[in-house]
Design a protein around this motif. Structure first.
Motif, PDB file in Angstrom:
ATOM      1  N   THR A  91      35.031  25.412  56.770  1.00 21.18           N
ATOM      2  CA  THR A  91      34.583  26.546  55.968  1.00 21.18           C
ATOM      3  C   THR A  91      33.128  26.371  55.558  1.00 21.18           C
ATOM      4  OG1 THR A  91      36.821  26.726  55.134  1.00 21.18           O
ATOM      5  CG2 THR A  91      35.141  27.970  53.968  1.00 21.18           C
ATOM      6  N   TRP A 130      40.040  17.908  54.235  1.00 17.99           N
ATOM      7  CA  TRP A 130      38.576  17.877  54.300  1.00 17.99           C
ATOM      8  C   TRP A 130      38.065  18.577  55.543  1.00 17.99           C
ATOM      9  CZ3 TRP A 130      34.865  17.673  51.087  1.00 17.99           C
ATOM     10  CH2 TRP A 130      34.993  16.966  49.873  1.00 17.99           C
ATOM     11  N   SER A 189      39.370  21.090  57.075  1.00 18.31           N
ATOM     12  CA  SER A 189      39.444  22.525  56.821  1.00 18.31           C
ATOM     13  C   SER A 189      38.325  22.956  55.880  1.00 18.31           C
ATOM     14  CB  SER A 189      40.820  22.849  56.225  1.00 18.31           C
ATOM     15  OG  SER A 189      40.914  24.191  55.900  1.00 18.31           O
ATOM     16  N   THR A 190      38.095  22.149  54.836  1.00 17.18           N
ATOM     17  CA  THR A 190      37.020  22.457  53.881  1.00 17.18           C
ATOM     18  C   THR A 190      35.659  22.453  54.566  1.00 17.18           C
ATOM     19  OG1 THR A 190      38.293  21.419  52.130  1.00 17.18           O
ATOM     20  CG2 THR A 190      35.969  21.745  51.700  1.00 17.18           C
TER      21      THR A 190
END
Lengths: 345, 295, 416
Positions: free
Chosen positions: A39, A33, A35-36
């Motif tokens: 982004t 999450w 990393s998500t």
């Protein structure tokens, strides 16, 4: 309540919110999450660019990811090839993409609406072809810095943000600054001139507004934030591939910004969340990737139909109602929000 | 490599792929002129039709049945969109309308990959089996059919739009929705008809494109970009110019392949030319005093 | 909206729901009555019921082509193992994540598997972008990957990744070597333009050609094949004796169709991806009796024990729509190697699994021509011996060349 204080507390609240995000997200979410969401924050930058052009000037640009790809390419080329530090890479990416954005404003000065949208789509397709042909710099020599064989070089993260949590905060800080700047510009004389131009270019010109310069500025700003996003993705991943920057992604981002609400920072954030967090959530729920694509497509259509002013306006409307209820004030429900995209009509 | 590059095969191939762009560009412009929507899902809907035909053929149905089924499926999807969604978006920006069709494209891509998982497959028409040889290159009849279909559609559409009452109603709706409605033109009826026609044409081209390009939904969806370029050259209006522009784009793209050192970048050239052309044709800048839909 | 739920979602919910993604509940398949008689793992017919062992995979399922075949092969074998005693009583929980051919997603799902799920290792991965995106990450985290099908260069040049297949470069060179034996002196290499793939593959053929007196010219097309006809014309314009097409299965099909439409008479050769049960029907009779392909694993109808087991496992435990192709064999083999390594461990944790994976040496299987090893170092390409099959006149495949070493100059350090 003191009027002056009341005018400032939303800003303070926002700052507090950003700090809270920076502290809480890395602690509360797992690596996937985090990393998500990193982004998502990065994507909120090109989303802000789309929102600026569309919400303020009624111009459609489908080049946001192309410029992000360009920014990423520049960051990798200078970072891997010459070992420039991250701040310089970001500066270079921002400056170069801003120049390209200004060049792209030439068609925008002559073409409108759908024509402009399709021209920017062709530019996006061209950039993708170029990125596929040139490859992203990976430690090779020459101008392109790309090698077919040999050890893959990566862009190292800056020493002060090597961990995922620190990098998230770095990205968040950049987004906060950009959002703040965009807000300031929108509320300045420039922003008012944009609004007038969007209403009627002729009226704007006769009122002495320098329409050409203002459009160039808007395009340069939109491109620059995309370039910034590209440099940040490059730092996040260390290496890039053209598939991240496809024209279809730019069309999708445009649709999502309209859905989220082009005129409000909340809308840009919603667009970014829809872009990356929503598919990730569907994946978490075990939805097949192809089914997820279908759900996503249906959601795009449904939301364009149901929320003309964008979700952000609906939330704000709901928020106002809620505040009204809590305060126990007897006033009419929140006025219908101005139709973001209808503005120029 | 030869000292003097041999353009022959590339000209022939370029015209062939150009016919594909022309056919798709035509589909875009036909719908645009009747509904003022640019449909990003045009190729995707055709691809779903072609995949349906492929599946029916695998199940042993005669080819002609599968072709009819393909056209019906494409028509149905397109009509459904026209009735349920396009009508309700008609007051919005053209870019928003276009973005909404991207939703349809995603729906189609997801559905096609889910229903017909990605295994090697191909789609052939009986017209593949014969055809002339020009400049040392065999041209299958399917390519000629594609070009002929484009020409026929261009002619047929002009006749319908300019010589019939239906055409008049459609054109009036596309140019000013509110005014036409006031004058008694039914938005719903003619809008649905325009979408149905577009779907049928998309279904036919889907079959041809599945044969000539590839039976793969993503590939067929994103042919829309060069097709849109062809449509832009024609000012989103002139159907014969769409065909010429499509052929031109195919030709430029293909002939760029002769120059091997830069051939990976050749796809950019037609786009650059189209943009340059648009810049030139719009060089006299007009200022919109009163912005109106379409601007 | 969906998103808001996601944002307020806390970590606990996330990790519990994640288990549903692409996994099979332990022992859920086949009732596990022990009547299958298949030689999977312990082969004792007892469903494994203990604490699950998490193994991950990253595949490119959605995108220009579906590269999930190897993971489906691995999944089928893990299901079989779970129904036959598991890893000393513990079932394998196989977590397959899609990277959508996007490195950004590949990084995210790898982090999810490694840090959130805590997988002990990765098995059966197949992707165009994952190796380059994650190779350093796996090394840092101490995770070993037995990839089902390695595609780009980084899958073979990373300390912690070892694919069981040969890779497109070797497969292409193998096909070219066979073409040379058939008398071809000039060749064209066609592979898509995706960075770290097409250029690397065709550079391999060029380097091999330079050493073997064959002129090779390279042509890189768009990944979606939208310019296939032009690329084919380019290749044909050089008037080669043979054209080697190195693409995924649907890509090879696309190029062959274009060649047929253009009336090309030159000989075509393909890599292992063409060796798919759906391939002959897809390309059609025109190519029967005239299309050789290099295969990285044994033929799909071979009678060695591992291949027979693969067939049985796919029939019994595979998804009904799982592809039956070369890559499925690769995924199966990677899973089998992993299970055999796991069965030898007293404690199963990431460190021990990584050590066990890297320690795999001289693993014998009839699926590969020569024994497979992981081993230390930054270059892994144990599978560099292949066969040639030809699409025969009946639309089946016939072996025309038995196991031979593929002469890629780049693997000189491994062949010694």
């Amino acid at each position: 309540m003191n009027r002056a204080l009341a005018a400032h507390w939303p800003t303070a609240l926002r700052l507090l919110g950003i700090v809270a995000l920076g502290v809480l997200v890395p602690n509360q979410f797992g690596a996937g999450w985090l990393s998500t969401l990193t982004t998502c924050v990065v994507v909120s930058l090109p989303a802000a660019g789309v929102g600026l052009l569309y919400g303020e000037l009624g111009l459609t640009s489908l080049t946001q990811f192309a410029f992000a790809g360009l920014g990423g390419w520049i960051a990798l080329r200078l970072g891997i090839g010459f070992g420039w530090p991250m701040p310089l890479l970001i500066l270079a990416a921002v400056v170069v993409t801003a120049v390209f954005g200004a060049i792209l404003s030439i068609p925008a000065l002559r073409l409108r609406d759908l024509y402009l949208a399709l021209v920017t789509l062709m530019v996006a397709a061209s950039v993708n072809i170029a990125l596929n042909a040139a490859g992203f710099p990976n430690g090779g020599g020459g101008f392109l810095g790309y090698q077919k064989v040999g050890k893959l070089s990566r862009l190292p993260r800056p020493s002060f943000a090597t961990s995922d949590a620190a990098y998230f905060r770095l990205v968040l800080a950049h987004a906060a600054v950009v959002f703040l700047l965009f807000g300031l510009v929108k509320r300045s004389a420039v922003g008012r001139a944009w609004a007038l131009t969007a209403q009627s270019e002729g009226a704007a010109r006769s009122a002495g507004v320098k329409v050409t310069q203002l459009k160039v500025l808007a395009f340069a700003m939109a491109a620059a934030v995309s370039g910034l996003a590209g440099a940040l993705i490059a730092g996040q991943l260390g290496q890039l591939a053209p598939s991240t920057f496809q024209p279809a992604n730019s069309i999708l981002l445009f649709a999502l910004v309209v859905i989220g609400g082009a005129r409000s920072p909340l809308g840009w954030c919603l667009a970014a969340l829809l872009y990356r967090a929503a598919p990730y959530l569907l994946d978490q729920w075990g939805v097949d990737g192809n089914i997820a694509t279908m759900i996503f497509g249906a959601a795009v259509i449904f939301n364009l139909l149901s929320a003309p002013g964008g979700m952000a306006e609906q939330f704000k409307g709901a928020g106002r109602k809620l505040i009204g209820l809590v305060a126990g004030m007897r006033r009419p429900s929140a006025p219908v929000a101005p139709d973001a995209e209808g503005l120029p009509a | 490599m030869l000292a003097i590059p041999d353009f022959g095969p590339f000209i022939v191939s370029g015209l062939a792929i150009g016919a594909v762009y022309a056919l798709s560009g035509l589909g875009l412009v036909m719908l645009y002129r009747t509904t003022s929507v640019v449909n990003f899902a045009y190729g995707a809907v055709g691809a779903v039709g072609a995949l349906t035909a492929w599946e029916l053929q695998q199940n042993g149905l005669p080819e002609w049945v599968s072709w009819i089924a393909a056209i019906l499926v494409s028509t149905a999807i397109s009509t459904l969109y026209g009735v349920l969604i396009a009508g309700r978006l008609s007051g919005r920006d053209q870019s928003v309308n276009a973005a909404a069709t991207l939703g349809v494209a995603l729906l189609m891509i997801g559905f096609a990959n889910w229903r017909w998982s990605d295994t090697p497959r191909s789609f052939s028409l009986p017209t593949d089996d014969f055809g002339p040889t020009v400049l040392g290159v065999r041209i299958i009849a399917t390519k000629i059919v594609a070009l002929a279909l484009a020409a026929a559609l261009s002619w047929g559409t002009s006749v319908v739009l300019h010589r019939t009452d239906t055409g008049l109603a459609m054109r009036s709706l596309a140019s000013d929705r509110t005014l036409s409605s006031v004058l008694g033109v039914s938005q719903q009826r003619f809008g649905a008809l325009a979408w149905a026609m577009s779907g049928a044409v998309g279904g036919v081209s889907g079959l041809l494109l599945a044969d000539l390009v590839r039976l793969e939904v993503r590939t067929l969806t994103f042919i829309i970009v060069p097709a849109a370029a062809a449509a832009l050259v024609a000012g989103l209006r002139s159907l014969p110019i769409v065909i010429l522009a499509g052929l031109g784009i195919g030709l430029v793209e293909s002939c760029g392949a002769v120059f091997t050192s830069v051939s990976n970048y050749r796809g950019i050239v037609p786009y650059a030319l189209v943009i340059a052309m648009l810049m030139w044709s719009h060089r006299s800048k007009s200022i919109a005093i009163v912005a109106k839909d379409g601007r | 909206m969906v998103v808001l739920v996601g944002c307020s979602d806390d970590k606990a919910t996330t990790t519990t729901t994640a288990a549903a993604a692409g996994t099979t509940a332990p022992g859920a398949t086949d009732g596990g009555t022990g009547g299958d008689g298949l030689d999977c793992g312990l082969a004792n017919g007892q469903p494994a019921t203990g604490d699950p062992i998490k193994i991950g995979a990253v595949v490119g399922a959605t995108g220009p082509a579906d590269f999930s075949s190897a993971a489906q092969g691995a999944q089928a074998y893990f299901n079989c193992v779970n129904a036959n005693g598991g890893i000393n009583g513990r079932p394998i929980q196989y977590l397959v994540e899609d990277d959508g051919w996007d490195p950004e997603k590949a990084v995210t799902v790898a982090k999810k598997l490694v840090e959130d799920e805590g997988v002990v290792g990765m098995v059966g991965s197949t992707s165009f972008v994952e190796c380059a995106a994650n190779s350093d990450y796996y090394a840092t985290q101490g995770v070993a990957v037995i990839a089902g099908v390695g595609v780009p260069r980084e899958c073979f040049f990373s300390s912690n990744i070892a694919p069981v297949n040969q890779g497109p470069r070797l497969s292409g060179i193998g096909a070219a070597e066979y073409a040379r034996e058939q008398g071809a002196k000039t060749m064209a290499c066609i592979a898509n333009v995706i960075p770290n793939f097409g250029g690397w593959v065709c550079q391999g053929l060029e380097a091999w050609g330079a050493e073997n007196g064959v002129t090779v010219q390279s042509f890189n097309g768009q990944p979606d094949l939208s310019d296939a006809e032009t690329i084919m014309q380019q290749a044909l314009a050089t008037n080669p004796d043979a054209i080697v097409v190195v693409e995924a299965g649907p890509g090879v099909t696309g190029y062959l169709k274009v060649a047929e439409q253009l009336g090309a008479t030159v000989d075509f050769y393909g890599p292992t991806s063409a060796y798919d049960s759906a391939f002959p029907a897809a390309v059609g009779e025109h190519w029967f009796g005239r299309f050789p392909a290099e295969i990285e694993f044994n033929t799909m109808d071979s009678t060695g024990p591992d291949n027979v087991l693969w067939q049985a496992v796919m029939a019994e435990y595979g998804a009904s729509d799982a592809p039956i192709d070369s890559f499925s064999q690769g995924g199966f083999l990677s899973a089998k190697i992993a299970v055999d390594a796991l069965l030898g461990l007293d404690t199963v944790d990431r460190a021990s699994v990584t050590a066990a994976f890297i320690a795999v040496a001289d693993y014998e299987s009839d699926l590969v021509c020569s024994p497979w090893s992981f081993g230390e170092g930054d270059h892994h390409n144990a599978n560099h011996t292949g066969r040639i099959v030809e699409l025969n006149a009946e639309g089946g495949w016939t072996v025309v060349k038995e196991c031979f070493d593929i002469p890629d100059p780049e693997i000189a350090d491994l062949v010694g």
